[in-house]
Design a protein around this motif. Structure first.
Motif, PDB file in Angstrom:
ATOM      1  N   ALA A   1       9.916   3.909  -9.047  1.00 12.25           N
ATOM      2  CA  ALA A   1       8.739   3.534  -8.263  1.00 12.25           C
ATOM      3  C   ALA A   1       8.034   2.335  -8.895  1.00 12.25           C
ATOM      4  N   CYS A   2       7.952   2.317 -10.208  1.00 12.31           N
ATOM      5  CA  CYS A   2       7.367   1.166 -10.905  1.00 12.31           C
ATOM      6  C   CYS A   2       8.182  -0.095 -10.643  1.00 12.31           C
ATOM      7  N   GLY A   3       9.501   0.051 -10.602  1.00  9.08           N
ATOM      8  CA  GLY A   3      10.363  -1.092 -10.322  1.00  9.08           C
ATOM      9  C   GLY A   3      10.093  -1.689  -8.952  1.00  9.08           C
ATOM     10  N   SER A   4       9.868  -0.832  -7.945  1.00  8.49           N
ATOM     11  CA  SER A   4       9.604  -1.356  -6.597  1.00  8.49           C
ATOM     12  C   SER A   4       8.265  -2.081  -6.542  1.00  8.49           C
ATOM     13  N   LEU A   5       7.278  -1.587  -7.274  1.00 11.69           N
ATOM     14  CA  LEU A   5       5.988  -2.275  -7.334  1.00 11.69           C
ATOM     15  C   LEU A   5       6.111  -3.602  -8.068  1.00 11.69           C
ATOM     16  N   ALA A   6       6.883  -3.624  -9.138  1.00  7.66           N
ATOM     17  CA  ALA A   6       7.058  -4.857  -9.913  1.00  7.66           C
ATOM     18  C   ALA A   6       7.723  -5.942  -9.073  1.00  7.66           C
TER      19      ALA A   6
ATOM     20  N   ALA B   1       0.828  -1.208   0.000  1.00  8.79           N
ATOM     21  CA  ALA B   1       0.000   0.000   0.000  1.00  8.79           C
ATOM     22  C   ALA B   1       0.860   1.255   0.000  1.00  8.79           C
ATOM     23  N   SER B   2       1.936   1.242   0.765  1.00 12.23           N
ATOM     24  CA  SER B   2       2.828   2.397   0.826  1.00 12.23           C
ATOM     25  C   SER B   2       3.521   2.645  -0.509  1.00 12.23           C
ATOM     26  N   SER B   3       3.851   1.579  -1.207  1.00  8.98           N
ATOM     27  CA  SER B   3       4.511   1.722  -2.509  1.00  8.98           C
ATOM     28  C   SER B   3       3.593   2.366  -3.538  1.00  8.98           C
ATOM     29  N   ALA B   4       2.317   2.050  -3.460  1.00  5.64           N
ATOM     30  CA  ALA B   4       1.356   2.670  -4.372  1.00  5.64           C
ATOM     31  C   ALA B   4       1.259   4.175  -4.103  1.00  5.64           C
ATOM     32  N   ILE B   5       1.280   4.561  -2.826  1.00  4.58           N
ATOM     33  CA  ILE B   5       1.253   5.988  -2.469  1.00  4.58           C
ATOM     34  C   ILE B   5       2.509   6.680  -2.971  1.00  4.58           C
ATOM     35  N   PHE B   6       3.637   5.988  -2.863  1.00  6.02           N
ATOM     36  CA  PHE B   6       4.923   6.514  -3.322  1.00  6.02           C
ATOM     37  C   PHE B   6       4.872   6.825  -4.820  1.00  6.02           C
ATOM     38  N   PHE B   7       4.297   5.915  -5.590  1.00  8.26           N
ATOM     39  CA  PHE B   7       4.159   6.130  -7.039  1.00  8.26           C
ATOM     40  C   PHE B   7       3.275   7.343  -7.317  1.00  8.26           C
ATOM     41  N   MET B   8       2.195   7.482  -6.561  1.00  8.53           N
ATOM     42  CA  MET B   8       1.283   8.618  -6.746  1.00  8.53           C
ATOM     43  C   MET B   8       1.990   9.939  -6.519  1.00  8.53           C
ATOM     44  N   ALA B   9       2.940   9.972  -5.588  1.00  8.40           N
ATOM     45  CA  ALA B   9       3.667  11.209  -5.305  1.00  8.40           C
ATOM     46  C   ALA B   9       4.412  11.699  -6.543  1.00  8.40           C
ATOM     47  N   PHE B  10       5.095  10.792  -7.238  1.00  7.38           N
ATOM     48  CA  PHE B  10       5.833  11.204  -8.429  1.00  7.38           C
ATOM     49  C   PHE B  10       4.902  11.558  -9.586  1.00  7.38           C
ATOM     50  N   ALA B  11       3.738  10.948  -9.623  1.00  3.22           N
ATOM     51  CA  ALA B  11       2.751  11.339 -10.631  1.00  3.22           C
ATOM     52  C   ALA B  11       2.307  12.780 -10.399  1.00  3.22           C
ATOM     53  N   ILE B  12       2.152  13.156  -9.140  1.00  2.00           N
ATOM     54  CA  ILE B  12       1.772  14.537  -8.807  1.00  2.00           C
ATOM     55  C   ILE B  12       2.902  15.496  -9.149  1.00  2.00           C
ATOM     56  N   PHE B  13       4.145  15.116  -8.857  1.00  2.00           N
ATOM     57  CA  PHE B  13       5.283  15.966  -9.212  1.00  2.00           C
ATOM     58  C   PHE B  13       5.311  16.234 -10.723  1.00  2.00           C
ATOM     59  N   ALA B  14       5.055  15.195 -11.503  1.00  2.00           N
ATOM     60  CA  ALA B  14       5.093  15.343 -12.956  1.00  2.00           C
ATOM     61  C   ALA B  14       3.936  16.186 -13.465  1.00  2.00           C
ATOM     62  N   TRP B  15       2.804  16.119 -12.776  1.00  2.00           N
ATOM     63  CA  TRP B  15       1.589  16.798 -13.242  1.00  2.00           C
ATOM     64  C   TRP B  15       1.538  18.250 -12.779  1.00  2.00           C
ATOM     65  N   VAL B  16       1.681  18.488 -11.481  1.00  2.00           N
ATOM     66  CA  VAL B  16       1.516  19.843 -10.932  1.00  2.00           C
ATOM     67  C   VAL B  16       2.731  20.267 -10.106  1.00  2.00           C
ATOM     68  N   GLY B  17       3.881  19.646 -10.343  1.00  2.00           N
ATOM     69  CA  GLY B  17       5.057  19.960  -9.550  1.00  2.00           C
ATOM     70  C   GLY B  17       5.800  21.206  -9.965  1.00  2.00           C
TER      71      GLY B  17
END
Length: 393
Positions: free
Chosen positions: A369-374, A275-291
Motif C-alpha cells: 500500500a505504501c508503494g502505491s502511494l509512493a 484519496a482511495s489509496s489513502a483509505i486502502f492503507f488505513m484498511a491494512f493498518a486496522i487489520f494489523a491493529w484490531v484484525g
C-alpha cells in the motif's frame, strides 16, 4: 444505448469473474481433501490468477480486431469445460492445472468493460465503466460467500459444477442481447500483439495507472488468500462459510464503483485515486491493529474494498481515455499488469502466513500500500497530470 445493456454487462461480468475467486475460501478444504499443507493448497489460487493474467494478454486484445460478442461466447464455453475439470479433480496437481485453465478463459469481463466504454462515448464513459465494474466487483466479493456457503453444505466440488453451468447460460444470454461491436484494428494478430509494446512504451499515464493497480491488487490478494487460514487459527476455528461471508461485507465497498464513475466524469480522476489509496492503507493498518477479532476484520474489509474499488474504477477510466481506437489493448495491458500483481500478492501472502502468520500478512499489505502511494507522489506525476488534462479537454 439503454442503461439496461450496461447492467446486463455488469451481471455477466460478475458471474464470470467469480470463477477466479471461488477457491479463496476453499483452500483449507483443498488441503483436507488432498491431504496436503495450506501452503501447497494455496497454489490453486496462484495458478488461477496467473492464468487470468495470461488470458488477458492473449485474448483481450482481440476485442479491437474481432466482434467482441463472438469472442465472449467462445471463451465462456471453454471456461465451462475448465470449471468442470476442477470439479472432477482427482489430485492436487490436476486441481492446480484446471485452476490455471479456468483463469486463462475467464477474461470475459475485460472484454465487456471496453465494450461498455466504447458504446457509451466520452460523455458517459465513467458512468458506464462504473456500472460494469460494480457488477464485476460484486461478483468478486459475493463469489467468496457463495462458494463458502455451498462448500459448507454440499462440498467444494458442487461449487464448480454450478459455475460450469452458469457459464453456458451466460453465453446464451449475451449472444442474444448484446449488439455486435465494430473492430478498430485491421492488421494481423502478430502486429496487434506487437502494438502492445508500443502502447506501454509511449503512454506514461498507462504505465503509472497499471503499476498503482498492481501494487494495490497484490495487497488485496494477500489478504483474501490468507483470510481463511486466519479465521481457522482463531479460538472459534471459523470455517469456509464464515470466510466467504466476508465477501458480502465487501459489497458495501463495491457500491463505491458507481459513485466513483459519476464523480470521474465531473472531476479529476487522479484525485479519486489518491484519496482511495489513502483509505486502502488505513484498511491494512486496522487489520494489523484490531484484525484479530471479527469486528476489526469487518471494519478493515469495508475500507479495503471501498478504497480498492474506487481507485480501480478511476484508474480504468483514466486508461480508457488515452486512445479510443485501442481500448481493448489498453485494458489488456492495464489488467495484465494488475493481475500479475495479484498473483504475486497471493504468493507473498501465503509465504508470509507460513513464516509469520497474520502479522506477516499485514506487513506485506502495508508495504504494498505504501508503494502505491509512493508511485502517486514520485517523479512524473506532474507530466501524467498534464497528459490527463489534455485528454479530458
Amino acid at each position: 444505448m439503454k442503461r439496461s445493456v450496461y447492467w446486463l454487462m455488469a451481471a455477466a461480468a460478475g458471474i464470470v469473474v467469480a470463477n477466479n475467486y471461488y477457491n479463496q475460501p476453499l483452500l483449507a478444504d483443498f488441503a483436507l481433501t488432498f491431504h496436503t499443507t495450506e501452503r501447497a493448497a494455496g497454489a490453486a489460487s496462484v495458478a488461477t490468477q496467473t492464468g487470468y493474467a495470461l488470458g488477458l494478454l492473449l485474448f483481450v486484445p482481440l476485442g479491437d480486431k474481432l466482434d467482441r460478442r463472438s469472442i465472449l461466447g467462445t471463451l465462456l464455453c471453454i471456461s465451462s469445460l475448465a470449471l468442470a475439470a476442477v470439479a472432477v479433480s482427482p489430485t492436487l496437481d490436476w486441481l492446480v492445472a484446471a485452476s490455471f485453465l479456468t483463469g486463462l478463459t475467464s477474461v470475459a469481463p475485460q472484454l465487456l468493460t471496453p465494450f461498455a466504454a466504447q458504446i457509451a462515448g466520452p460523455e458517459r464513459r465513467g458512468e458506464a465503466v462504473g456500472i460494469v465494474m460494480f457488477g464485476l466487483l460484486s461478483g468478486i466479493l459475493m463469489s467468496r460467500a457463495v462458494s463458502g456457503s455451498i462448500a459448507q453444505h454440499w462440498g467444494w466440488r458442487t461449487v464448480y459444477w454450478l459455475a460450469s453451468a452458469a457459464m453456458l447460460v451466460t453465453a446464451a444470454v449475451l449472444s442474444h442481447r448484446l449488439p455486435r461491436s465494430t473492430p478498430t484494428w485491421s492488421g494481423t494478430y502478430r502486429r496487434l500483439m506487437g502494438s502492445l509494446w508500443t502502447l506501454i512504451r509511449e503512454e506514461a499515464l498507462l504505465r503509472r495507472t497499471s503499476a498503482i493497480a498492481a501494487l494495490q491488487f497484490a495487497a488485496f490478494s494477500a489478504f483474501w488468500v490468507t483470510l481463511t487460514f486466519h479465521l481457522r487459527s482463531m479460538n472459534a476455528h471459523y470455517g469456509s462459510e464464515i470466510a466467504g461471508l466476508f465477501g458480502l461485507v465487501g459489497v458495501v465497498g463495491a457500491l463505491a464503483s458507481t459513485g466513483a464513475g459519476k464523480l470521474i466524469d465531473k472531476r479529476n480522476p487522479r484525485l479519486v485515486v489518491l484519496a482511495s489509496s489513502a483509505i486502502f492503507f488505513m484498511a491494512f493498518a486496522i487489520f494489523a491493529w484490531v484484525g484479530y477479532g471479527i469486528a476489526g476484520l469487518i471494519a478493515g474489509v469495508i475500507l479495503l474494498d471501498f478504497g480498492l474499488q474506487s481507485a480501480h474504477v478511476a484508474n480504468m477510466a483514466r486508461s480508457m481515455s488515452i486512445r479510443s481506437d485501442a481500448m481493448s489493448r489498453i485494458n489488456t495491458l492495464y489488467m495484465t499488469i494488475r493481475f500479475a500483481g495479484g498473483a504475486l500478492g497471493s504468493l507473498l501472502g501465503v509465504w508470509a502466513w507460513s513464516v509469520w502468520q497474520w502479522p506477516g500478512v499485514c506487513g506485506v499489505g502495508l508495504i504494498l500500500a505504501c508503494g502505491s502511494l509512493a508511485l502517486q507522489a514520485g517523479p512524473g506525476v506532474a507530466g501524467a497530470g498534464v497528459q490527463e488534462r489534455c485528454l479530458r479537454d
